[in-house]
Scaffold this motif. Structure first.
Motif, mmCIF file in Angstrom:
data_model
loop_
_atom_site.group_PDB
_atom_site.id
_atom_site.type_symbol
_atom_site.label_atom_id
_atom_site.label_comp_id
_atom_site.label_asym_id
_atom_site.label_seq_id
_atom_site.Cartn_x
_atom_site.Cartn_y
_atom_site.Cartn_z
ATOM 1 N N GLY A 16 0.743 -1.179 -0.057
ATOM 2 C CA GLY A 16 -0.033 -0.041 -0.019
ATOM 3 C C GLY A 16 0.822 1.196 0.043
ATOM 4 O O GLY A 16 0.705 2.067 -0.677
ATOM 5 N N TYR A 17 1.856 1.371 0.918
ATOM 6 C CA TYR A 17 2.494 2.655 0.827
ATOM 7 C C TYR A 17 3.363 2.923 -0.247
ATOM 8 O O TYR A 17 3.396 3.890 -0.707
ATOM 9 C CB TYR A 17 3.440 2.887 2.250
ATOM 10 N N VAL A 18 3.996 1.672 -0.841
ATOM 11 C CA VAL A 18 4.748 1.871 -2.074
ATOM 12 C C VAL A 18 3.865 2.193 -3.352
ATOM 13 O O VAL A 18 4.121 3.152 -4.209
ATOM 14 C CB VAL A 18 5.464 0.625 -2.418
ATOM 15 N N ALA A 19 2.553 1.746 -3.314
ATOM 16 C CA ALA A 19 1.473 2.343 -4.401
ATOM 17 C C ALA A 19 1.182 3.656 -4.227
ATOM 18 O O ALA A 19 1.131 4.273 -5.116
ATOM 19 C CB ALA A 19 0.333 1.441 -4.226
ATOM 20 N N ALA A 20 0.958 4.172 -3.074
ATOM 21 C CA ALA A 20 0.510 5.467 -2.698
ATOM 22 C C ALA A 20 1.883 6.482 -3.389
ATOM 23 O O ALA A 20 1.542 7.347 -4.073
ATOM 24 C CB ALA A 20 0.390 5.675 -1.372
ATOM 25 N N ILE A 21 2.935 6.122 -2.705
ATOM 26 C CA ILE A 21 4.102 7.012 -3.040
ATOM 27 C C ILE A 21 4.459 6.928 -4.760
ATOM 28 O O ILE A 21 4.550 8.004 -5.268
ATOM 29 C CB ILE A 21 5.268 6.536 -2.480
ATOM 30 N N SER A 321 5.144 -5.010 -2.812
ATOM 31 C CA SER A 321 5.618 -3.763 -3.263
ATOM 32 C C SER A 321 5.809 -3.262 -4.831
ATOM 33 O O SER A 321 5.205 -2.501 -5.371
ATOM 34 C CB SER A 321 6.973 -3.475 -2.847
ATOM 35 N N HIS A 322 6.021 -4.645 -5.484
ATOM 36 C CA HIS A 322 6.319 -4.349 -7.063
ATOM 37 C C HIS A 322 4.828 -4.613 -7.543
ATOM 38 O O HIS A 322 4.645 -3.672 -8.491
ATOM 39 C CB HIS A 322 6.723 -5.921 -7.524
ATOM 40 N N GLY A 324 2.236 -3.068 -6.036
ATOM 41 C CA GLY A 324 1.813 -1.428 -5.867
ATOM 42 C C GLY A 324 2.257 -0.587 -7.007
ATOM 43 O O GLY A 324 1.564 0.383 -7.585
ATOM 44 N N VAL A 325 3.803 -0.840 -7.251
ATOM 45 C CA VAL A 325 4.193 0.101 -8.337
ATOM 46 C C VAL A 325 3.473 -0.036 -9.731
ATOM 47 O O VAL A 325 2.969 0.860 -10.346
ATOM 48 C CB VAL A 325 5.507 -0.019 -8.566
ATOM 49 N N MET A 326 3.081 -1.468 -9.998
ATOM 50 C CA MET A 326 2.421 -1.795 -11.462
ATOM 51 C C MET A 326 1.095 -1.264 -11.260
ATOM 52 O O MET A 326 0.801 -0.798 -12.276
ATOM 53 C CB MET A 326 2.349 -3.304 -11.285
ATOM 54 N N VAL A 327 0.366 -1.348 -10.285
ATOM 55 C CA VAL A 327 -0.954 -0.822 -10.230
ATOM 56 C C VAL A 327 -0.955 0.651 -10.283
ATOM 57 O O VAL A 327 -1.675 1.316 -11.171
ATOM 58 C CB VAL A 327 -1.522 -1.393 -8.905
ATOM 59 N N ALA A 328 -0.224 1.336 -9.527
ATOM 60 C CA ALA A 328 -0.132 2.947 -9.670
ATOM 61 C C ALA A 328 0.177 3.410 -10.983
ATOM 62 O O ALA A 328 -0.381 4.276 -11.475
ATOM 63 C CB ALA A 328 0.984 3.407 -8.781
ATOM 64 N N GLU A 329 1.075 2.544 -11.549
ATOM 65 C CA GLU A 329 1.261 3.062 -13.251
ATOM 66 C C GLU A 329 0.104 2.686 -14.175
ATOM 67 O O GLU A 329 -0.161 3.489 -15.063
ATOM 68 C CB GLU A 329 2.522 2.323 -13.482
ATOM 69 N N LEU A 330 -0.625 1.550 -13.702
ATOM 70 C CA LEU A 330 -1.757 1.617 -14.464
ATOM 71 C C LEU A 330 -2.767 2.534 -14.382
ATOM 72 O O LEU A 330 -3.241 2.989 -15.484
ATOM 73 C CB LEU A 330 -2.402 -0.016 -14.197
#
Length: 463
Positions: A16-21, A321-322, A324-330
């Motif tokens: 969660g925190y990685v996705a948010a950042i 964490s990975h 989270g990054v993927m979803v944020a970029e989507l």
């Protein structure tokens, strides 16, 4: 009027925190809702504090070996309260660091309990009451908790879960650990090193059952050498508790025996935190306590994603964490690659350490691969001998036809650091030729990675 965000993340653990950042870095307006601790279970009650405690046990073990290194150490002892205090301090420091990262990236933090409240809406119960926020996209990252089996429920006194074991009310003298996955075997290793007479009960046919069979066997031999009792293909049916003694009824084959312990740690898996979120009402599918998603962590309900332990195996912080990054970029309109579960390493910080990535030898054969297997022992490596850590092994599995690195498996000192070399190799679709032609520095433990590849093709130099 409800505050509107581009992305609302529910849960501030390593997913969660990685996705948010990452979302904030991409220009999204982001809010992160957390009901307890920034950093979630991993940082506060899992990965980080356990490693701090295991480091204390490692140093304690080395102190007892001082003579092996030409050193003198007398009156060696430990202060369990001080060990725990250091562990909690490390967790607190890193949790505070996440707060700083949120402020730096302009992520709005809302402390409270969240629930889906209709399309694009989240209701949050805070200490000031209820508030509703609107979200164009919602990321579920609520994690998981320890599984409790009937009759084995922890009480925090004599029967512990992982949280109790991190702030132990006493030092066990005779300890039973139920389950030999990463959590169970790490706690078994910690308390055994400090002097607890430790028994590990595993329902599967071998300890560390997800690891390659040779690695499990090697690790088991080391655990027994350290004084542990290992009971495989065994089940703890019930626990009788009275007067500081816990009597375990342990079934092996067609017989049941009883043994007395003063402490029991239950480490029998995890269940996803799906309750109270309004998932069913939103039309989100749940399978055995985990949210069902596709390869991009989409739940099938428009605008809602699920990542990390909530979305199922592998239950690893770095996977969360990975994702989270993927979803944020989507959400930000980019086109990330889906995660390859087979290229995610697993690390267990027992003594000796265990690490792996990809297919085991047995799984590769089961999938129809004709395999070439390489092995290299720590005893053949100069750095391992100089460190006083000659017990260990590295194993590689290749496809005999294509040279693809199918899997790599390790047991021994610092293998949780070494495994990333093979992870990168798999991510880059490296062949055996690439690895054999790579120059590894000397003297290092990593040279064994090279030799294990060479051995698969009959070219090992030092063994």
């Amino acid at each position: 009027m409800a505050q509107t965000y581009d992305m609302v993340v529910i849960g501030a653990g390593p997913g969660g925190y990685v996705a948010a950042i990452r979302g904030a870095q991409l220009g999204l307006k982001v809010a992160c809702i957390e009901r307890e601790h920034l950093g979630g279970i991993c940082l506060n009650w899992g990965c980080i504090p356990t490693k701090a405690m295991l480091r204390s046990a490692e140093v304690y073990h080395l102190m007892h070996r001082a003579r092996d290194f030409g050193l003198k150490a007398e009156g060696i002892g430990y202060d369990l309260d001080a060990v725990v205090k250091r562990s909690r301090g490390v967790a607190k420091q890193l949790s505070g660091g996440i707060g700083h990262l949120f402020r730096k990236n302009k992520v709005t933090v809302i402390m409270g309990e969240a629930k889906l409240a209709g399309k694009g809406k989240v209701s949050v119960k805070t200490d000031k009451g209820h508030e509703e926020i609107a979200a164009k996209s919602i990321v579920l990252a609520t994690g998981a908790r320890a599984r409790e089996l009937p009759g084995l429920e922890p009480d925090g006194k004599r029967v512990w879960n992982y949280k109790h074991a991190l702030v132990p009310p006493h030092m066990p003298k005779k300890l039973l650990v139920i389950g030999s996955g990463a959590i169970g075997i790490e706690f078994a290793s910690f308390f055994n090193t400090l002097g607890a007479k430790t028994t590990v009960v595993e329902v599967m046919e071998r300890v560390l059952p997800v690891e390659d069979e040779e690695i499990s066997a090697f690790a088991r031999k080391q655990f027994v050498k350290q004084g542990m009792t290992i009971m495989e293909k065994a089940t703890v049916r019930k626990l009788d508790r009275k007067d500081g003694v816990v009597t375990a009824h342990i079934e092996t084959g067609d017989k049941v025996e009883t043994q007395d312990f003063d402490t029991v740690i239950s480490a029998v898996g995890i269940v996803g935190n799906t309750e109270g979120l309004g998932l069913e009402e939103a039309g989100i599918k749940i399978d055995r306590t985990h949210v069902v998603t596709d390869e991009y962590c989409r739940t099938g309900v428009d605008g809602i994603y699920a990542i990390g332990d909530l979305a199922g195996a592998p239950w690893l912080a770095h996977k969360a964490s990975h994702e989270g990054v993927m979803v944020a970029e989507l959400i930000a309109g980019r086109h990330p690659h889906p995660i390859k579960p087979g290229s995610i390493a697993g690390c267990t910080y027992c003594h000796p350490q265990v690490a792996s990535v990809g297919l085991t030898e047995a799984k590769a054969k089961e999938m129809g691969h004709d395999v070439k297997v390489g092995r290299f022992p720590f005893i053949g490596n100069g750095k391992a001998i100089a460190l006083g850590e000659p017990e260990g092994m590295i194993k590689t599995v290749f496809d005999a036809r294509t040279g693809e690195l199918l899997g790599a498996h390790m047991v021994g000192a610092e293998v949780t650091e070494l495994i990333q070399g093979y992870v990168i190799g798999r991510q880059l679709e490296t062949t055996e030729q690439d690895l054999m032609e790579t120059v590894f520095p000397h003297p290092t433990l990593s040279e064994m990675m090279h030799e294990a590849v060479l051995d698969a093709y009959g070219r090992a130099i030092h063994f």
